[in-house]
Design a protein around this motif. Structure first.
Motif, PDB file in Angstrom:
ATOM      1  N   SER A 105      84.842  61.774  33.019  1.00  0.00           N
ATOM      2  CA  SER A 105      84.708  60.907  34.202  1.00  0.00           C
ATOM      3  C   SER A 105      84.171  61.670  35.395  1.00  0.00           C
ATOM      4  CB  SER A 105      86.055  60.282  34.575  1.00  0.00           C
ATOM      5  OG  SER A 105      86.663  59.718  33.453  1.00  0.00           O
ATOM      6  N   LEU A 106      84.885  62.722  35.766  1.00  0.00           N
ATOM      7  CA  LEU A 106      84.476  63.484  36.944  1.00  0.00           C
ATOM      8  C   LEU A 106      83.271  64.366  36.641  1.00  0.00           C
ATOM      9  CD1 LEU A 106      85.039  64.462  39.862  1.00  0.00           C
ATOM     10  CD2 LEU A 106      86.445  66.242  38.873  1.00  0.00           C
ATOM     11  N   CYS A 107      83.300  65.062  35.505  1.00  0.00           N
ATOM     12  CA  CYS A 107      82.273  66.069  35.212  1.00  0.00           C
ATOM     13  C   CYS A 107      80.881  65.455  35.083  1.00  0.00           C
ATOM     14  CB  CYS A 107      82.629  66.818  33.948  1.00  0.00           C
ATOM     15  SG  CYS A 107      84.123  67.757  34.137  1.00  0.00           S
ATOM     16  N   ASN A 108      80.780  64.352  34.377  1.00  0.00           N
ATOM     17  CA  ASN A 108      79.458  63.767  34.186  1.00  0.00           C
ATOM     18  C   ASN A 108      78.915  63.202  35.497  1.00  0.00           C
ATOM     19  OD1 ASN A 108      77.226  63.143  32.652  1.00  0.00           O
ATOM     20  ND2 ASN A 108      78.000  61.133  32.076  1.00  0.00           N
ATOM     21  N   ALA A 109      79.803  62.565  36.267  1.00  0.00           N
ATOM     22  CA  ALA A 109      79.375  62.023  37.558  1.00  0.00           C
ATOM     23  C   ALA A 109      78.890  63.161  38.464  1.00  0.00           C
ATOM     24  CB  ALA A 109      80.525  61.270  38.215  1.00  0.00           C
ATOM     25  N   LEU A 110      79.625  64.266  38.441  1.00  0.00           N
ATOM     26  CA  LEU A 110      79.285  65.405  39.284  1.00  0.00           C
ATOM     27  C   LEU A 110      77.982  66.054  38.827  1.00  0.00           C
ATOM     28  CD1 LEU A 110      80.805  66.490  41.665  1.00  0.00           C
ATOM     29  CD2 LEU A 110      81.902  68.148  40.196  1.00  0.00           C
ATOM     30  N   ARG A 111      77.822  66.147  37.514  1.00  0.00           N
ATOM     31  CA  ARG A 111      76.618  66.766  36.952  1.00  0.00           C
ATOM     32  C   ARG A 111      75.358  66.017  37.405  1.00  0.00           C
ATOM     33  NH1 ARG A 111      75.097  64.723  31.998  1.00  0.00           N
ATOM     34  NH2 ARG A 111      73.131  64.320  32.992  1.00  0.00           N
ATOM     35  N   THR A 112      75.391  64.688  37.328  1.00  0.00           N
ATOM     36  CA  THR A 112      74.192  63.937  37.718  1.00  0.00           C
ATOM     37  C   THR A 112      73.912  64.100  39.210  1.00  0.00           C
ATOM     38  OG1 THR A 112      75.671  62.066  37.441  1.00  0.00           O
ATOM     39  CG2 THR A 112      73.726  62.116  36.055  1.00  0.00           C
ATOM     40  N   VAL A 113      74.959  64.143  40.010  1.00  0.00           N
ATOM     41  CA  VAL A 113      74.738  64.335  41.449  1.00  0.00           C
ATOM     42  C   VAL A 113      74.147  65.722  41.709  1.00  0.00           C
ATOM     43  CG1 VAL A 113      75.804  64.338  43.728  1.00  0.00           C
ATOM     44  CG2 VAL A 113      76.611  62.743  42.027  1.00  0.00           C
ATOM     45  N   LEU A 114      74.671  66.718  40.994  1.00  0.00           N
ATOM     46  CA  LEU A 114      74.160  68.087  41.153  1.00  0.00           C
ATOM     47  C   LEU A 114      72.678  68.162  40.806  1.00  0.00           C
ATOM     48  CD1 LEU A 114      77.033  70.243  39.681  1.00  0.00           C
ATOM     49  CD2 LEU A 114      75.913  70.692  41.858  1.00  0.00           C
ATOM     50  N   MET A 115      72.290  67.452  39.769  1.00  0.00           N
ATOM     51  CA  MET A 115      70.908  67.531  39.325  1.00  0.00           C
ATOM     52  C   MET A 115      69.930  66.845  40.268  1.00  0.00           C
ATOM     53  SD  MET A 115      71.600  67.465  35.270  1.00  0.00           S
ATOM     54  CE  MET A 115      70.117  66.738  34.718  1.00  0.00           C
ATOM     55  N   GLU A 116      70.453  66.013  41.185  1.00  0.00           N
ATOM     56  CA  GLU A 116      69.581  65.403  42.193  1.00  0.00           C
ATOM     57  C   GLU A 116      69.170  66.432  43.254  1.00  0.00           C
ATOM     58  OE1 GLU A 116      71.734  62.099  43.834  1.00  0.00           O
ATOM     59  OE2 GLU A 116      71.909  61.152  41.870  1.00  0.00           O
ATOM     60  N   VAL A 121      74.142  55.780  36.182  1.00  0.00           N
ATOM     61  CA  VAL A 121      75.040  55.277  35.141  1.00  0.00           C
ATOM     62  C   VAL A 121      76.325  56.106  35.084  1.00  0.00           C
ATOM     63  CG1 VAL A 121      73.936  56.597  33.271  1.00  0.00           C
ATOM     64  CG2 VAL A 121      75.160  54.531  32.728  1.00  0.00           C
ATOM     65  N   SER A 122      76.228  57.393  35.438  1.00  0.00           N
ATOM     66  CA  SER A 122      77.412  58.258  35.353  1.00  0.00           C
ATOM     67  C   SER A 122      78.532  57.824  36.299  1.00  0.00           C
ATOM     68  CB  SER A 122      77.028  59.704  35.630  1.00  0.00           C
ATOM     69  OG  SER A 122      76.488  59.817  36.916  1.00  0.00           O
ATOM     70  N   LEU A 123      78.146  57.327  37.479  1.00  0.00           N
ATOM     71  CA  LEU A 123      79.176  56.877  38.428  1.00  0.00           C
ATOM     72  C   LEU A 123      79.834  55.599  37.925  1.00  0.00           C
ATOM     73  CD1 LEU A 123      80.521  57.217  41.248  1.00  0.00           C
ATOM     74  CD2 LEU A 123      78.813  55.659  42.108  1.00  0.00           C
ATOM     75  N   VAL A 124      79.013  54.668  37.430  1.00  0.00           N
ATOM     76  CA  VAL A 124      79.545  53.404  36.917  1.00  0.00           C
ATOM     77  C   VAL A 124      80.468  53.676  35.735  1.00  0.00           C
ATOM     78  CG1 VAL A 124      78.910  51.130  36.066  1.00  0.00           C
ATOM     79  CG2 VAL A 124      77.427  52.284  37.660  1.00  0.00           C
ATOM     80  N   ASN A 125      80.043  54.606  34.879  1.00  0.00           N
ATOM     81  CA  ASN A 125      80.860  54.916  33.706  1.00  0.00           C
ATOM     82  C   ASN A 125      82.152  55.625  34.103  1.00  0.00           C
ATOM     83  OD1 ASN A 125      81.280  54.873  30.894  1.00  0.00           O
ATOM     84  ND2 ASN A 125      80.742  57.030  30.783  1.00  0.00           N
ATOM     85  N   ALA A 126      82.072  56.505  35.085  1.00  0.00           N
ATOM     86  CA  ALA A 126      83.280  57.191  35.555  1.00  0.00           C
ATOM     87  C   ALA A 126      84.281  56.158  36.067  1.00  0.00           C
ATOM     88  CB  ALA A 126      82.936  58.188  36.642  1.00  0.00           C
ATOM     89  N   LEU A 127      83.784  55.187  36.831  1.00  0.00           N
ATOM     90  CA  LEU A 127      84.682  54.155  37.363  1.00  0.00           C
ATOM     91  C   LEU A 127      85.288  53.338  36.223  1.00  0.00           C
ATOM     92  CD1 LEU A 127      82.773  52.959  40.532  1.00  0.00           C
ATOM     93  CD2 LEU A 127      84.845  54.317  40.429  1.00  0.00           C
ATOM     94  N   ARG A 128      84.460  53.010  35.242  1.00  0.00           N
ATOM     95  CA  ARG A 128      84.976  52.231  34.102  1.00  0.00           C
ATOM     96  C   ARG A 128      86.093  53.003  33.382  1.00  0.00           C
ATOM     97  NH1 ARG A 128      84.553  52.394  28.657  1.00  0.00           N
ATOM     98  NH2 ARG A 128      83.362  54.305  28.913  1.00  0.00           N
ATOM     99  N   ARG A 129      85.844  54.305  33.152  1.00  0.00           N
ATOM    100  CA  ARG A 129      86.845  55.104  32.452  1.00  0.00           C
ATOM    101  C   ARG A 129      88.147  55.186  33.247  1.00  0.00           C
ATOM    102  NH1 ARG A 129      85.097  59.245  28.708  1.00  0.00           N
ATOM    103  NH2 ARG A 129      86.734  60.537  29.559  1.00  0.00           N
ATOM    104  N   ILE A 130      88.022  55.347  34.562  1.00  0.00           N
ATOM    105  CA  ILE A 130      89.226  55.472  35.387  1.00  0.00           C
ATOM    106  C   ILE A 130      89.967  54.134  35.460  1.00  0.00           C
ATOM    107  CG2 ILE A 130      90.068  55.992  37.706  1.00  0.00           C
ATOM    108  CD1 ILE A 130      87.726  57.993  37.914  1.00  0.00           C
TER     109      ILE A 130
END
Lengths: 85, 261
Positions: free
Chosen positions: A21-32, B22-31
Protein backbone atom coordinates in the motif's frame (compact mmCIF):
# COMPACT_ATOMS: atom_id res chain seq x y z
CA UNK A 1 12.50 1.19 10.31
CA UNK A 2 16.08 0.49 9.40
CA UNK A 3 18.64 2.07 7.10
CA UNK A 4 20.36 -0.58 5.02
CA UNK A 5 22.44 1.59 2.72
CA UNK A 6 23.13 5.29 3.11
CA UNK A 7 25.44 6.80 0.52
CA UNK A 8 25.63 10.11 -1.21
CA UNK A 9 23.48 9.07 -4.14
CA UNK A 10 21.86 5.91 -2.89
CA UNK A 11 19.50 5.15 -0.04
CA UNK A 12 17.99 1.85 0.93
CA UNK A 13 15.63 1.57 3.89
CA UNK A 14 13.55 -1.14 5.41
CA UNK A 15 10.06 0.15 6.12
CA UNK A 16 9.20 -2.23 8.92
CA UNK A 17 5.59 -3.25 9.25
CA UNK A 18 4.42 -1.73 5.98
CA UNK A 19 3.13 -3.35 2.82
CA UNK A 20 2.55 -2.70 -0.87
CA UNK A 21 0.00 0.00 0.00
CA UNK A 22 2.52 2.57 1.13
CA UNK A 23 5.57 1.36 -0.81
CA UNK A 24 4.01 1.25 -4.25
CA UNK A 25 2.29 4.61 -3.80
CA UNK A 26 5.57 6.12 -2.64
CA UNK A 27 7.55 4.52 -5.46
CA UNK A 28 5.36 6.06 -8.16
CA UNK A 29 5.57 9.48 -6.54
CA UNK A 30 9.36 9.16 -6.30
CA UNK A 31 9.61 8.31 -9.96
CA UNK A 32 7.81 11.53 -10.91
CA UNK A 33 10.77 13.44 -9.44
CA UNK A 34 13.30 14.47 -12.10
CA UNK A 35 16.22 14.15 -9.66
CA UNK A 36 15.41 10.51 -9.01
CA UNK A 37 17.25 8.13 -11.27
CA UNK A 38 15.73 4.95 -9.89
CA UNK A 39 13.22 4.00 -7.23
CA UNK A 40 12.08 0.50 -6.44
CA UNK A 41 10.90 -1.67 -3.58
CA UNK A 42 10.89 -5.37 -2.85
CA UNK A 43 9.16 -7.61 -0.33
CA UNK A 44 11.18 -10.80 -0.10
CA UNK A 45 8.52 -13.00 1.41
CA UNK A 46 4.78 -12.44 0.90
CA UNK A 47 3.89 -13.15 4.53
CA UNK A 48 6.90 -12.44 6.73
CA UNK A 49 8.93 -10.20 4.43
CA UNK A 50 9.55 -6.54 5.23
CA UNK A 51 9.60 -4.06 2.35
CA UNK A 52 12.92 -2.53 1.35
CA UNK A 53 12.79 0.74 -0.56
CA UNK A 54 15.71 1.66 -2.77
CA UNK A 55 16.32 5.14 -4.15
CA UNK A 56 19.07 6.33 -6.46
CA UNK A 57 19.02 10.09 -6.82
CA UNK A 58 21.02 13.29 -6.60
CA UNK A 59 19.93 13.68 -3.01
CA UNK A 60 17.91 10.61 -2.01
CA UNK A 61 16.90 11.84 1.44
CA UNK A 62 15.59 15.10 0.10
CA UNK A 63 13.72 13.32 -2.70
CA UNK A 64 12.14 10.89 -0.27
CA UNK A 65 11.02 13.72 1.99
CA UNK A 66 9.52 15.52 -0.95
CA UNK A 67 7.75 12.38 -2.15
CA UNK A 68 6.28 11.70 1.29
CA UNK A 69 4.92 15.25 1.46
CA UNK A 70 3.44 14.96 -2.05
CA UNK A 71 1.74 11.69 -1.12
CA UNK A 72 0.34 13.25 2.04
CA UNK A 73 -0.96 16.18 0.06
CA UNK A 74 -2.78 13.83 -2.31
CA UNK A 75 -4.33 11.95 0.63
CA UNK A 76 -5.64 15.22 2.01
CA UNK A 77 -6.97 16.13 -1.41
CA UNK A 78 -8.95 12.89 -1.77
CA UNK A 79 -10.26 13.35 1.76
CA UNK A 80 -11.47 16.88 1.11
CA UNK A 81 -13.14 15.89 -2.16
CA UNK A 82 -14.98 12.90 -0.73
CA UNK A 83 -16.21 14.48 2.50
CA UNK A 84 -19.89 15.44 2.24
CA UNK A 85 -20.42 19.17 2.45
CA UNK B 1 -7.18 15.64 -9.17
CA UNK B 2 -10.91 15.57 -9.73
CA UNK B 3 -13.57 13.57 -7.98
CA UNK B 4 -17.14 13.37 -9.18
CA UNK B 5 -19.58 11.47 -7.02
CA UNK B 6 -21.96 9.31 -9.05
CA UNK B 7 -24.10 7.99 -6.22
CA UNK B 8 -23.94 8.04 -2.46
CA UNK B 9 -25.97 6.73 0.43
CA UNK B 10 -25.32 5.01 3.76
CA UNK B 11 -24.49 1.73 2.06
CA UNK B 12 -22.61 2.59 -1.07
CA UNK B 13 -20.42 5.27 -2.57
CA UNK B 14 -19.53 5.34 -6.26
CA UNK B 15 -17.35 8.05 -7.75
CA UNK B 16 -15.16 8.91 -10.69
CA UNK B 17 -11.62 9.92 -9.86
CA UNK B 18 -9.44 11.55 -12.45
CA UNK B 19 -5.81 12.63 -12.62
CA UNK B 20 -4.35 10.15 -10.13
CA UNK B 21 -1.86 7.32 -10.30
CA UNK B 22 -3.22 3.80 -10.06
CA UNK B 23 -0.88 3.21 -7.11
CA UNK B 24 -2.68 5.76 -4.93
CA UNK B 25 -6.12 4.39 -5.80
CA UNK B 26 -4.91 0.87 -5.11
CA UNK B 27 -3.30 1.88 -1.82
CA UNK B 28 -6.60 3.39 -0.71
CA UNK B 29 -8.49 0.28 -1.77
CA UNK B 30 -6.12 -1.96 0.18
CA UNK B 31 -6.36 0.20 3.30
CA UNK B 32 -10.15 0.50 3.06
CA UNK B 33 -10.52 -3.26 2.97
CA UNK B 34 -8.25 -4.38 5.78
CA UNK B 35 -6.84 -1.47 7.75
CA UNK B 36 -9.80 0.71 8.64
CA UNK B 37 -10.98 -0.38 12.10
CA UNK B 38 -14.57 -1.27 12.99
CA UNK B 39 -16.31 -2.82 15.95
CA UNK B 40 -17.03 -6.53 16.15
CA UNK B 41 -17.74 -8.93 18.96
CA UNK B 42 -14.42 -10.38 20.11
CA UNK B 43 -15.18 -12.14 23.37
CA UNK B 44 -18.33 -13.88 24.61
CA UNK B 45 -18.98 -14.86 28.21
CA UNK B 46 -21.61 -17.59 28.43
CA UNK B 47 -23.71 -17.60 31.56
CA UNK B 48 -26.12 -20.16 30.20
CA UNK B 49 -26.32 -22.02 26.91
CA UNK B 50 -28.90 -24.75 26.69
CA UNK B 51 -29.35 -24.34 22.96
CA UNK B 52 -28.28 -27.03 20.51
CA UNK B 53 -25.50 -24.88 19.19
CA UNK B 54 -22.03 -25.10 20.72
CA UNK B 55 -20.68 -22.08 22.59
CA UNK B 56 -17.88 -21.50 20.09
CA UNK B 57 -20.22 -21.77 17.09
CA UNK B 58 -22.59 -19.22 18.60
CA UNK B 59 -19.66 -16.97 19.54
CA UNK B 60 -18.48 -17.14 15.95
CA UNK B 61 -21.93 -16.22 14.65
CA UNK B 62 -22.03 -13.26 17.04
CA UNK B 63 -18.64 -12.08 15.81
CA UNK B 64 -19.97 -11.78 12.27
CA UNK B 65 -22.78 -9.36 13.22
CA UNK B 66 -21.86 -5.89 11.89
CA UNK B 67 -22.10 -3.20 14.57
CA UNK B 68 -22.50 0.54 14.10
CA UNK B 69 -19.18 2.13 14.99
CA UNK B 70 -18.12 5.52 16.30
CA UNK B 71 -14.37 5.56 15.75
CA UNK B 72 -13.76 8.58 17.93
CA UNK B 73 -15.54 7.28 21.01
CA UNK B 74 -13.69 3.98 21.36
CA UNK B 75 -9.98 3.33 21.88
CA UNK B 76 -8.40 0.57 19.77
CA UNK B 77 -7.55 -2.60 21.70
CA UNK B 78 -3.78 -2.33 21.48
CA UNK B 79 -3.69 1.31 22.53
CA UNK B 80 -5.69 0.98 25.75
CA UNK B 81 -3.61 0.40 28.86
CA UNK B 82 -6.18 -1.79 30.63
CA UNK B 83 -4.58 -4.95 29.26
CA UNK B 84 -7.84 -6.77 28.65
CA UNK B 85 -11.02 -4.83 28.04
CA UNK B 86 -12.60 -1.88 29.77
CA UNK B 87 -15.29 0.69 29.11
CA UNK B 88 -12.86 2.82 27.09
CA UNK B 89 -11.91 0.14 24.58
CA UNK B 90 -14.98 -2.07 24.48
CA UNK B 91 -18.76 -2.15 24.41
CA UNK B 92 -20.76 -4.82 26.18
CA UNK B 93 -23.83 -6.40 24.61
CA UNK B 94 -26.12 -8.89 26.30
CA UNK B 95 -28.31 -11.56 24.78
CA UNK B 96 -30.97 -13.32 26.78
CA UNK B 97 -33.91 -15.47 25.82
CA UNK B 98 -35.98 -18.52 26.57
CA UNK B 99 -37.47 -20.88 23.99
CA UNK B 100 -39.47 -21.61 22.01
CA UNK B 101 -38.21 -18.72 19.91
CA UNK B 102 -35.44 -17.57 17.62
CA UNK B 103 -33.04 -14.95 18.89
CA UNK B 104 -32.13 -12.31 16.34
CA UNK B 105 -29.37 -9.72 16.25
CA UNK B 106 -32.03 -7.19 17.27
CA UNK B 107 -32.31 -8.98 20.64
CA UNK B 108 -28.73 -7.95 21.50
CA UNK B 109 -28.94 -5.24 24.12
CA UNK B 110 -26.11 -2.80 24.01
CA UNK B 111 -24.67 -0.85 26.91
CA UNK B 112 -23.91 2.01 24.53
CA UNK B 113 -26.84 3.47 22.55
CA UNK B 114 -24.43 4.44 19.74
CA UNK B 115 -23.42 0.83 19.21
CA UNK B 116 -26.02 -1.58 17.94
CA UNK B 117 -26.32 -4.24 15.24
CA UNK B 118 -26.68 -2.74 11.78
CA UNK B 119 -29.52 -5.15 11.01
CA UNK B 120 -32.03 -6.44 13.54
CA UNK B 121 -33.02 -9.46 11.48
CA UNK B 122 -29.93 -11.69 11.53
CA UNK B 123 -30.91 -15.02 13.14
CA UNK B 124 -28.43 -16.00 15.84
CA UNK B 125 -29.82 -19.06 17.58
CA UNK B 126 -32.99 -21.16 17.47
CA UNK B 127 -34.28 -22.20 20.87
CA UNK B 128 -36.55 -25.18 21.51
CA UNK B 129 -39.12 -25.20 24.27
CA UNK B 130 -37.56 -24.53 27.65
CA UNK B 131 -34.06 -23.90 26.34
CA UNK B 132 -32.37 -20.80 27.65
CA UNK B 133 -29.47 -18.65 26.53
CA UNK B 134 -27.80 -15.91 28.51
CA UNK B 135 -24.54 -14.34 27.50
CA UNK B 136 -22.46 -11.20 27.50
CA UNK B 137 -20.58 -10.24 24.36
CA UNK B 138 -17.65 -7.83 24.32
CA UNK B 139 -17.21 -5.82 21.14
CA UNK B 140 -13.83 -4.25 20.38
CA UNK B 141 -12.15 -2.40 17.56
CA UNK B 142 -9.98 -4.36 15.17
CA UNK B 143 -8.89 -4.48 11.56
CA UNK B 144 -9.58 -6.82 8.67
CA UNK B 145 -5.94 -7.94 8.57
CA UNK B 146 -6.59 -9.83 11.78
CA UNK B 147 -10.05 -11.21 11.04
CA UNK B 148 -12.59 -10.65 8.26
CA UNK B 149 -15.29 -9.75 10.81
CA UNK B 150 -13.56 -6.38 11.23
CA UNK B 151 -13.73 -5.48 7.54
CA UNK B 152 -15.82 -2.34 7.13
CA UNK B 153 -16.60 -3.04 3.47
CA UNK B 154 -18.34 -5.86 1.72
CA UNK B 155 -16.85 -4.84 -1.62
CA UNK B 156 -14.35 -2.21 -2.54
CA UNK B 157 -13.07 -2.10 -6.10
CA UNK B 158 -12.06 0.24 -8.87
CA UNK B 159 -11.80 -0.07 -12.61
CA UNK B 160 -10.20 1.96 -15.35
CA UNK B 161 -12.59 4.35 -17.03
CA UNK B 162 -13.55 2.76 -20.36
CA UNK B 163 -13.08 4.56 -23.63
CA UNK B 164 -14.89 3.23 -26.69
CA UNK B 165 -14.13 4.53 -30.16
CA UNK B 166 -16.17 3.48 -33.16
CA UNK B 167 -14.55 4.11 -36.50
CA UNK B 168 -17.54 5.40 -38.48
CA UNK B 169 -15.77 4.79 -41.81
CA UNK B 170 -15.45 1.09 -41.06
CA UNK B 171 -18.74 0.56 -39.22
CA UNK B 172 -21.47 -0.96 -41.39
CA UNK B 173 -24.14 -0.72 -38.68
CA UNK B 174 -24.76 -4.44 -38.57
CA UNK B 175 -25.79 -4.20 -34.92
CA UNK B 176 -23.78 -7.25 -33.89
CA UNK B 177 -21.97 -5.39 -31.11
CA UNK B 178 -25.27 -4.30 -29.56
CA UNK B 179 -26.47 -7.90 -29.72
CA UNK B 180 -23.29 -9.43 -28.28
CA UNK B 181 -22.44 -6.94 -25.53
CA UNK B 182 -23.29 -8.64 -22.21
CA UNK B 183 -23.63 -5.32 -20.40
CA UNK B 184 -25.92 -3.35 -22.69
CA UNK B 185 -23.37 -0.69 -23.51
CA UNK B 186 -24.54 -0.25 -27.10
CA UNK B 187 -27.84 0.64 -28.67
CA UNK B 188 -28.60 0.04 -32.31
CA UNK B 189 -30.64 2.95 -33.56
CA UNK B 190 -32.56 1.48 -36.47
CA UNK B 191 -34.04 4.78 -37.59
CA UNK B 192 -30.68 6.45 -37.94
CA UNK B 193 -28.99 3.15 -38.81
CA UNK B 194 -26.25 3.89 -36.33
CA UNK B 195 -24.61 2.34 -33.28
CA UNK B 196 -24.73 4.42 -30.13
CA UNK B 197 -22.84 4.05 -26.85
CA UNK B 198 -25.58 4.46 -24.24
CA UNK B 199 -24.10 3.02 -21.03
CA UNK B 200 -20.37 3.61 -21.18
CA UNK B 201 -19.68 3.22 -17.46
CA UNK B 202 -21.20 -0.23 -17.38
CA UNK B 203 -18.55 -1.49 -19.81
CA UNK B 204 -16.36 -4.19 -18.22
CA UNK B 205 -13.81 -4.01 -21.04
CA UNK B 206 -14.40 -7.63 -22.03
CA UNK B 207 -13.84 -6.59 -25.65
CA UNK B 208 -16.52 -8.94 -27.00
CA UNK B 209 -17.67 -6.10 -29.25
CA UNK B 210 -14.29 -5.46 -30.84
CA UNK B 211 -13.65 -9.19 -31.29
CA UNK B 212 -17.04 -9.81 -32.89
CA UNK B 213 -17.07 -6.75 -35.12
CA UNK B 214 -16.60 -8.04 -38.69
CA UNK B 215 -14.83 -4.83 -39.75
CA UNK B 216 -12.72 -4.19 -36.61
CA UNK B 217 -14.36 -0.82 -36.25
CA UNK B 218 -14.46 -0.78 -32.45
CA UNK B 219 -11.59 -0.21 -30.05
CA UNK B 220 -12.06 -0.45 -26.30
CA UNK B 221 -9.42 0.99 -24.01
CA UNK B 222 -9.10 1.76 -20.35
CA UNK B 223 -7.91 5.24 -19.44
CA UNK B 224 -4.78 5.10 -17.32
CA UNK B 225 -5.52 8.00 -15.00
CA UNK B 226 -9.29 7.87 -14.61
CA UNK B 227 -11.13 5.33 -12.50
CA UNK B 228 -14.55 4.36 -11.27
CA UNK B 229 -14.27 3.56 -7.58
CA UNK B 230 -16.96 1.73 -5.63
CA UNK B 231 -17.14 1.21 -1.88
CA UNK B 232 -19.93 -0.83 -0.36
CA UNK B 233 -20.13 -0.62 3.41
CA UNK B 234 -21.50 -3.33 5.70
CA UNK B 235 -23.24 -0.55 7.61
CA UNK B 236 -20.75 -0.21 10.45
CA UNK B 237 -19.45 3.09 9.07
CA UNK B 238 -20.77 5.29 6.26
CA UNK B 239 -18.73 4.71 3.08
CA UNK B 240 -17.34 8.24 2.93
CA UNK B 241 -16.03 7.88 6.48
CA UNK B 242 -14.31 4.62 5.59
CA UNK B 243 -12.56 6.37 2.73
CA UNK B 244 -11.54 9.46 4.70
CA UNK B 245 -10.23 7.23 7.50
CA UNK B 246 -8.20 5.32 4.90
CA UNK B 247 -6.74 8.65 3.72
CA UNK B 248 -5.78 9.45 7.30
CA UNK B 249 -4.16 6.04 7.74
CA UNK B 250 -2.07 6.43 4.57
CA UNK B 251 -1.11 9.93 5.73
CA UNK B 252 0.06 8.53 9.07
CA UNK B 253 2.03 5.75 7.36
CA UNK B 254 3.88 8.35 5.30
CA UNK B 255 4.39 10.48 8.41
CA UNK B 256 6.28 7.61 10.05
CA UNK B 257 8.93 7.77 7.33
CA UNK B 258 9.21 11.51 7.73
CA UNK B 259 9.74 11.10 11.47
CA UNK B 260 12.48 8.58 10.88
CA UNK B 261 14.48 10.56 8.34
Amino acid sequence: MKIIKDEKKELEIEITGESHSLCNALRTVLMEDKNVEAAAYAIDHPIIGQPRLYIKAKNPRQSLKKAVKTLQKRCEEVKELVKPV
Amino acid sequence: MEIEIISQDNQELVFRIEGVEVSLVNALRRIVMVEVPTLAIEEVLFLKNEARIFDEALAHRLGMVPLTTDLEAITPRGECDCGDHCSRCSVSLTLKGKGPKTLYSGDLESSDPQVKPVLDTIPLVKLQKGEEVELEAIAQLGTGIEHAKWQPTTTCAYKNYPQITIDQDKCEACGLCAQQCPRGVYFFDEKENKIQVVDLENCSMCRTCSKDCPNQAITVEGLGDKFIFRIESDGSLPPWEILTTACDILFQKAEKILDYL
